[in-house]
Motif scaffolding. Structure first.
Motif, PDB file in Angstrom:
ATOM      1  N   THR A   1       0.808  -1.217   0.000  1.00 19.88           N
ATOM      2  CA  THR A   1       0.000   0.000   0.000  1.00 19.88           C
ATOM      3  C   THR A   1       0.841   1.266   0.000  1.00 19.88           C
ATOM      4  N   PHE A   2       1.947   1.268   0.745  1.00 20.44           N
ATOM      5  CA  PHE A   2       2.686   2.504   0.954  1.00 20.44           C
ATOM      6  C   PHE A   2       4.062   2.556   0.291  1.00 20.44           C
ATOM      7  N   PHE A   3       4.620   1.415  -0.108  1.00 22.93           N
ATOM      8  CA  PHE A   3       6.007   1.434  -0.575  1.00 22.93           C
ATOM      9  C   PHE A   3       6.209   0.812  -1.948  1.00 22.93           C
ATOM     10  N   SER A   4       5.148   0.477  -2.663  1.00 22.37           N
ATOM     11  CA  SER A   4       5.312  -0.046  -4.017  1.00 22.37           C
ATOM     12  C   SER A   4       5.524   1.115  -4.990  1.00 22.37           C
ATOM     13  N   PRO A   5       6.061   0.845  -6.194  1.00 20.90           N
ATOM     14  CA  PRO A   5       6.380   1.944  -7.123  1.00 20.90           C
ATOM     15  C   PRO A   5       5.197   2.485  -7.919  1.00 20.90           C
ATOM     16  N   ASP A   6       3.984   1.904  -7.789  1.00 24.52           N
ATOM     17  CA  ASP A   6       2.875   2.353  -8.620  1.00 24.52           C
ATOM     18  C   ASP A   6       2.367   3.707  -8.152  1.00 24.52           C
ATOM     19  N   VAL A   7       1.545   4.335  -8.988  1.00 28.32           N
ATOM     20  CA  VAL A   7       1.099   5.710  -8.750  1.00 28.32           C
ATOM     21  C   VAL A   7       0.197   5.813  -7.528  1.00 28.32           C
ATOM     22  N   ASN A   8      -0.608   4.793  -7.234  1.00 30.36           N
ATOM     23  CA  ASN A   8      -1.498   4.854  -6.077  1.00 30.36           C
ATOM     24  C   ASN A   8      -0.720   4.778  -4.770  1.00 30.36           C
ATOM     25  N   SER A   9       0.331   3.963  -4.735  1.00 29.73           N
ATOM     26  CA  SER A   9       1.193   3.927  -3.552  1.00 29.73           C
ATOM     27  C   SER A   9       1.930   5.251  -3.377  1.00 29.73           C
ATOM     28  N   ARG A  10       2.332   5.842  -4.480  1.00 31.08           N
ATOM     29  CA  ARG A  10       2.997   7.139  -4.420  1.00 31.08           C
ATOM     30  C   ARG A  10       2.072   8.204  -3.834  1.00 31.08           C
ATOM     31  N   SER A  11       0.821   8.215  -4.276  1.00 30.95           N
ATOM     32  CA  SER A  11      -0.128   9.198  -3.750  1.00 30.95           C
ATOM     33  C   SER A  11      -0.431   8.940  -2.278  1.00 30.95           C
ATOM     34  N   ALA A  12      -0.455   7.659  -1.853  1.00 32.90           N
ATOM     35  CA  ALA A  12      -0.679   7.355  -0.441  1.00 32.90           C
ATOM     36  C   ALA A  12       0.438   7.926   0.425  1.00 32.90           C
ATOM     37  N   ARG A  13       1.685   7.823  -0.052  1.00 25.86           N
ATOM     38  CA  ARG A  13       2.811   8.390   0.709  1.00 25.86           C
ATOM     39  C   ARG A  13       2.697   9.910   0.787  1.00 25.86           C
ATOM     40  N   VAL A  14       2.336  10.527  -0.322  1.00 31.29           N
ATOM     41  CA  VAL A  14       2.213  11.992  -0.333  1.00 31.29           C
ATOM     42  C   VAL A  14       1.127  12.443   0.634  1.00 31.29           C
ATOM     43  N   LEU A  15      -0.018  11.792   0.596  1.00 33.35           N
ATOM     44  CA  LEU A  15      -1.125  12.178   1.468  1.00 33.35           C
ATOM     45  C   LEU A  15      -0.781  11.961   2.934  1.00 33.35           C
ATOM     46  N   PHE A  16      -0.087  10.862   3.234  1.00 33.23           N
ATOM     47  CA  PHE A  16       0.294  10.596   4.630  1.00 33.23           C
ATOM     48  C   PHE A  16       1.279  11.646   5.135  1.00 33.23           C
ATOM     49  N   LEU A  17       2.192  12.081   4.275  1.00 34.32           N
ATOM     50  CA  LEU A  17       3.177  13.076   4.682  1.00 34.32           C
ATOM     51  C   LEU A  17       2.566  14.464   4.879  1.00 34.32           C
ATOM     52  N   LEU A  18       1.359  14.678   4.391  1.00 36.79           N
ATOM     53  CA  LEU A  18       0.692  15.968   4.586  1.00 36.79           C
ATOM     54  C   LEU A  18       0.047  16.102   5.962  1.00 36.79           C
ATOM     55  N   VAL A  19      -0.060  14.998   6.699  1.00 37.31           N
ATOM     56  CA  VAL A  19      -0.820  15.014   7.952  1.00 37.31           C
ATOM     57  C   VAL A  19      -0.168  15.933   8.980  1.00 37.31           C
ATOM     58  N   VAL A  20       1.113  15.714   9.269  1.00 31.70           N
ATOM     59  CA  VAL A  20       1.775  16.468  10.344  1.00 31.70           C
ATOM     60  C   VAL A  20       1.867  17.962  10.023  1.00 31.70           C
ATOM     61  N   PRO A  21       2.428  18.369   8.877  1.00 33.32           N
ATOM     62  CA  PRO A  21       2.478  19.824   8.626  1.00 33.32           C
ATOM     63  C   PRO A  21       1.108  20.455   8.538  1.00 33.32           C
ATOM     64  N   GLY A  22       0.138  19.740   7.977  1.00 29.80           N
ATOM     65  CA  GLY A  22      -1.205  20.297   7.889  1.00 29.80           C
ATOM     66  C   GLY A  22      -1.816  20.531   9.256  1.00 29.80           C
ATOM     67  N   HIS A  23      -1.742  19.526  10.129  1.00 36.30           N
ATOM     68  CA  HIS A  23      -2.324  19.674  11.460  1.00 36.30           C
ATOM     69  C   HIS A  23      -1.586  20.717  12.289  1.00 36.30           C
ATOM     70  N   LEU A  24      -0.268  20.861  12.102  1.00 35.28           N
ATOM     71  CA  LEU A  24       0.450  21.912  12.822  1.00 35.28           C
ATOM     72  C   LEU A  24      -0.072  23.291  12.446  1.00 35.28           C
ATOM     73  N   VAL A  25      -0.328  23.490  11.161  1.00 31.91           N
ATOM     74  CA  VAL A  25      -0.892  24.771  10.718  1.00 31.91           C
ATOM     75  C   VAL A  25      -2.271  24.984  11.319  1.00 31.91           C
ATOM     76  N   PHE A  26      -3.094  23.935  11.332  1.00 32.20           N
ATOM     77  CA  PHE A  26      -4.459  24.082  11.837  1.00 32.20           C
ATOM     78  C   PHE A  26      -4.466  24.293  13.354  1.00 32.20           C
ATOM     79  N   LEU A  27      -3.592  23.581  14.069  1.00 32.87           N
ATOM     80  CA  LEU A  27      -3.512  23.778  15.516  1.00 32.87           C
ATOM     81  C   LEU A  27      -3.051  25.190  15.851  1.00 32.87           C
TER      82      LEU A  27
END
Length: 514
Positions: free
Chosen positions: A399-425
């Protein structure tokens, strides 16, 4: 390898019984097809010409017609490379940077929308209607989740249609708009009514108290809010998707976050205002409650007729009820948790943070589900291409570490969690929402809950979308309601657990500031 068809192959292509094949060169009296004999030479150059023409099929010539006309058959590699349609659209060629760049702005916009919704809930929780009719708190996550489900499902459905070319002509565009707008009006009215019933039931079970005027108030508020919000948000979504396609942006990346953010804010504001206005008439014009319900129910046949005219929405009209109803029930459980914690001083701040963590998780998983669904639609119809729709649960590494485009988007979306929530907090802290004071330990617990929520949702989305596709169900209509409802339940539950642990360890500064 011979490039000539066997007689039985020609019979199968023409759909007729066995007859002498004009393609055969064996025996006297057999003539080759016109258009090929003049190119035949002693070195067999005719085969090379046929292969070249077969390769031209990839540019738009139908392979069957070329075979019947030339009496030739390409080798297996040529047949596999034949492309009968246009090249796959751009979403399949996106890089991690392009995905992140397109998702970032609508993600932040959606996050600020959920922050605004949290601030509104933090204010209206002290209104008399929320204090006297406490079932409204149960209705909040259920109705917000329901509206988010309907609007994000609409956005995902229209994004997929736009990406696969079903909205390219004005006629197709108008049919998709009218059918989908009528469909969400039907769904909003019916499920808004069911959400009010769920709120009454969940409010009655713990206390054993039931009030008929309060039940009618909840029903009228819920149905009116769902109807008006779906009308406004539906028009906004259509404009966003059409505009994004015209400027070359993938609608899957922008439509669902905007739908979720505006859905939370607009729906909560409408629910608060309508319920407050109806509550003022509780002791004077009680008959207005059933009249409001009857008015919106009377419009249902009109929306049903309009939705049935479009083939794209006719199936959803009949089979799309199960996910939104079950999702409403799941979100209602989250609403019950909110109802029991929002009035507890040990959980002060729950009201302002709950819409944020639920909204961010729902936004990200909706983007991923919409992208996976679009990817599958580009390769066939639901139930086809079973090799791309495994029924077994994928491993987290896939789900998170394969080379296909859906796995790539999953990594990008997961990496948005911390900076996004810091801005919102930080935004909530600057606005003094919920009178909360942010400390390091609170941020750690909050981020842990947010990361765990999104991690679970992205993994479930990878499995659920492929599983539904393999069963012949359209993920655009069936997966997003379940995923966003699970996001509401996980977000509210994990946030309540975090507040409880913080209270146990004595981190009082995170609860109520001076």
């Amino acid at each position: 390898m011979s490039s000539k068809l066997e007689p039985k192959d020609v019979h199968q292509l023409n759909g007729i019984g066995p007859t002498p094949s004009p393609c055969s060169s064996d025996g006297p009296g057999r003539e080759p097809l016109a258009g090929t004999s003049e190119f035949l030479g002693p070195d067999g150059a005719g085969e090379e010409v046929v292969v070249i023409e077969s390769r031209a099929n990839a540019k738009g010539v139908r392979e069957e017609d070329a075979l019947l006309e030339n009496g030739s058959q390409s080798n297996e590699s040529d047949d596999v490379s034949t492309d009968r349609g246009p090249a796959p659209p751009s979403p399949l060629k996106e890089t991690s940077f392009s995905i992140g760049l397109q998702v970032l702005f609508p993600f932040l916009l959606a996050g600020f929308g959920t922050v605004a919704a949290g601030m509104v809930l933090d204010i209206v929780q002290h209104w008399e209607v929320f204090q006297k009719v406490t079932e409204v708190f149960i209705l909040v996550p259920a109705l917000l989740g329901l509206k988010g489900n309907l609007e994000m499902t609409l956005a995902s459905r229209l994004s997929t249609a736009a990406n696969i070319g079903q909205m390219d002509t004005p006629k197709e565009l108008w049919r998709m708009i009218t059918g989908n707008m009528a469909l969400i009006q039907v769904q909003a009215t019916v499920v808004g009514f069911l959400a009010s019933i769920a709120a009454v039931i969940f409010g009655w079970i713990p206390d054993g108290h039931f009030s008929i005027p309060h039940a009618f108030l909840l029903c009228a508020s819920s149905v009116a809010t769902a109807f008006i919000a779906s009308l406004v948000l539906g028009m906004i979504m259509i404009g966003v998707i059409i505009g994004s396609r015209k400027i070359g942006i993938n609608p899957d990346n922008v439509a669902t976050p905007i739908a979720a953010s505006l859905g939370d804010l607009i729906t909560l504001a409408l629910l608060s205002g309508i319920s407050w206005g109806l509550y003022l008439e509780l002791n004077h014009w009680r008959y207005i409650y059933p009249l409001v319900c009857a008015f919106f129910v009377a419009l249902l046949p009109v929306w049903v007729v309009l939705a049935r005219r479009s083939p794209a929405t006719r199936e959803v009209l009949y089979s799309g009820w199960e996910p939104v109803i079950i999702a409403m029930a799941i979100s209602s459980v989250g609403g019950l948790i909110l109802d029991k914690t929002v009035s507890n001083p040990n959980f002060a701040g729950m009201a302002v943070f709950t819409p944020v963590i639920n909204g961010v998780g729902g936004n990200l998983v909706a983007v991923q589900a919409s992208r996976i669904s679009t990817f599958l639609h580009m390769n066939g119809m639901p139930g086809e291409n079973s090799e791309q729709a495994p029924r077994r649960c994928p491993s987290p590494c896939t789900t998170f570490f394969s080379p296909d485009v859906n796995s790539r988007s999953a990594r990008v979306l997961f990496l948005l969690v911390v900076p996004g929530h810091l801005v919102f907090l930080y935004t909530i802290s600057c606005m003094q929402g919920g009178h909360t004071t942010l400390t390091l330990i609170f941020i750690i617990f909050y981020m842990t809950a947010a990361l765990l929520q999104v991690l679970i949702l992205l993994y479930i989305a990878d499995w659920m979308v492929h599983w539904m596709w393999g069963r012949g169900l359209d993920p655009d209509n069936f997966s997003i309601p379940y995923l966003t409802a699970l996001g509401d339940l996980l977000g509210t539950g994990l946030l309540a657990l975090s507040f409880h642990v913080l209270w146990l360890i004595g981190d009082r500064d995170t609860d109520v500031g001076d």
